[in-house]
Design an enzyme around this catalytic site. Sequence first.
Site, mmCIF file in Angstrom:
data_model
loop_
_atom_site.group_PDB
_atom_site.id
_atom_site.type_symbol
_atom_site.label_atom_id
_atom_site.label_comp_id
_atom_site.label_asym_id
_atom_site.label_seq_id
_atom_site.Cartn_x
_atom_site.Cartn_y
_atom_site.Cartn_z
ATOM 1 N N GLY A 120 2.069 17.696 15.652
ATOM 2 C CA GLY A 120 0.867 16.972 16.114
ATOM 3 C C GLY A 120 0.235 16.237 15.884
ATOM 4 O O GLY A 120 0.268 16.706 14.417
ATOM 5 N N GLY A 127 16.524 4.467 13.792
ATOM 6 C CA GLY A 127 16.945 5.125 13.871
ATOM 7 C C GLY A 127 16.263 6.462 12.598
ATOM 8 O O GLY A 127 16.099 5.888 11.851
ATOM 9 N N GLY A 156 6.944 12.020 13.035
ATOM 10 C CA GLY A 156 7.802 12.649 12.362
ATOM 11 C C GLY A 156 8.541 12.033 10.986
ATOM 12 O O GLY A 156 8.700 12.600 10.106
ATOM 13 N N ASP A 157 9.446 10.721 10.997
ATOM 14 C CA ASP A 157 9.663 10.139 10.066
ATOM 15 C C ASP A 157 8.990 9.361 8.684
ATOM 16 O O ASP A 157 9.122 9.705 7.929
ATOM 17 C CB ASP A 157 10.796 9.247 10.126
ATOM 18 C CG ASP A 157 11.550 9.033 11.373
ATOM 19 O OD1 ASP A 157 11.296 10.228 11.631
ATOM 20 O OD2 ASP A 157 12.058 8.325 12.519
ATOM 21 N N GLY A 180 7.401 8.059 15.507
ATOM 22 C CA GLY A 180 8.076 7.627 14.267
ATOM 23 C C GLY A 180 7.156 8.271 13.749
ATOM 24 O O GLY A 180 7.053 8.466 11.917
ATOM 25 N N GLU A 225 16.883 8.165 10.276
ATOM 26 C CA GLU A 225 17.024 7.993 8.770
ATOM 27 C C GLU A 225 16.759 7.317 8.279
ATOM 28 O O GLU A 225 16.174 7.738 7.273
ATOM 29 C CB GLU A 225 18.837 8.683 8.363
ATOM 30 C CG GLU A 225 18.997 10.263 9.510
ATOM 31 C CD GLU A 225 19.991 9.386 10.610
ATOM 32 O OE1 GLU A 225 19.313 8.706 10.766
ATOM 33 O OE2 GLU A 225 19.418 11.125 11.283
HETATM 34 O O1 KDG Z 1 11.859 9.286 15.023
HETATM 35 C C1 KDG Z 1 11.165 7.955 15.588
HETATM 36 C C2 KDG Z 1 13.058 7.625 15.795
HETATM 37 O O2 KDG Z 1 13.796 8.803 17.339
HETATM 38 C C3 KDG Z 1 14.014 6.845 16.759
HETATM 39 O O3 KDG Z 1 13.339 5.524 15.647
HETATM 40 C C4 KDG Z 1 15.076 6.756 16.919
HETATM 41 O O4 KDG Z 1 16.545 7.358 14.940
HETATM 42 C C5 KDG Z 1 16.057 7.189 17.006
HETATM 43 C C6 KDG Z 1 16.506 8.425 17.461
HETATM 44 O O5 KDG Z 1 17.486 8.681 17.822
HETATM 45 O O6 KDG Z 1 15.678 7.972 19.004
#
Ligand code: KDG
Length: 324
Positions: free
Chosen positions: A236, A43, A265-266, A263, A45
């Site tokens: 990107g 997720g 961006g996170d 992932g 966050e």
């Molecule tokens: O940024 C990666 C997330 O998008 C992924 O880990 C899961 O939070 C998520 C989603 O809503 O797709």
Amino acid sequence: MTEQLGSAGAAGLVTLGEVMASMSATRIGPLHTARQFDMSAAGSEANVAIGVVRLGHRATWLSRLGDDELGQLVRTTLRGQGVRVCAATDPAAPTGLMIKERRTGDVGRVVYYRAGSAASRLSPADIDPALIERARILHVTGITPALSQSAAEAVGYAVTVARAAGVPVSLDVNYRSRLWDLSTAQARLRELVPRVDVIFASVDELPVLGAHDADPVRAAEQLLAGGPHTVVVTDGANVACSVGKGEVVRQPAFPVRVVDPVGAGDAFVAGYLAGLLDGFDEPARMRQAAAAAAICVSAEGDWEGLPSTAELGLVDRGDGTVMR
Ligand code: KDG
């Protein structure tokens, strides 16, 4: 930097949102032909929370989880990564699930089973204001307000608490077209813009916030006029830029072999926010952000490849290096 419990900022980074169990097909091809999956939890966050922990800080994640095995998977995974989990167990709704298909070597697809999930029932009652008041940063994304009206209210409440306590707020736009329509997203996210300090947006997401200028720096400047002190625009594998009042910092992406782009961006946000917690200047934050993103996408998984502080130098190593 050390953070003692009971002192201001004891909770480090605080964030809220949904973490789903995630199943990734191990082989490339249509999902209906897949036979084996890697199980994990992901997720946006919480991916950021893990990234910040790996870079030496505390992080706390607030949410709801189903009273089920997938909820246990999420809880134990995040705890195992050193994230403090404050998630009520909801007996009436399941933990969300996402399935990742590698349709071709270059194109991945994600299927969500998250409508009506425990996290979509997040509401202001799930947010402990004391945790946010003791945070050094509150981080939110545009995914949580897309989950439901009550989840959007939870984000709004968390931001209100943070602002009243003088805790800086960061927002990653993370626009997910599968979760809501553009006009609802625009309305809800534009309300947040004047209430946050740092915004992360990809070039494509700037119009969602109402910044339509084709030049990303000018678009970011339009947003700055509304309240935030910094807008970070990612693009990107190209150059990311951080636009503050009177300062623009450009940071090219590190060239790496991309194994799994999900992932990125996170990881970028985690690198940047960890740099903020460490008191780095803007160029150093942006460099750390780009390094974390590059290292994350060089490994499988949404967060598994996030670097520790000691591993940030991996971006300076050449192709095929073996460290002995
Ligand atoms: O940024 C990666 C997330 O998008 C992924 O880990 C899961 O939070 C998520 C989603 O809503 O797709």
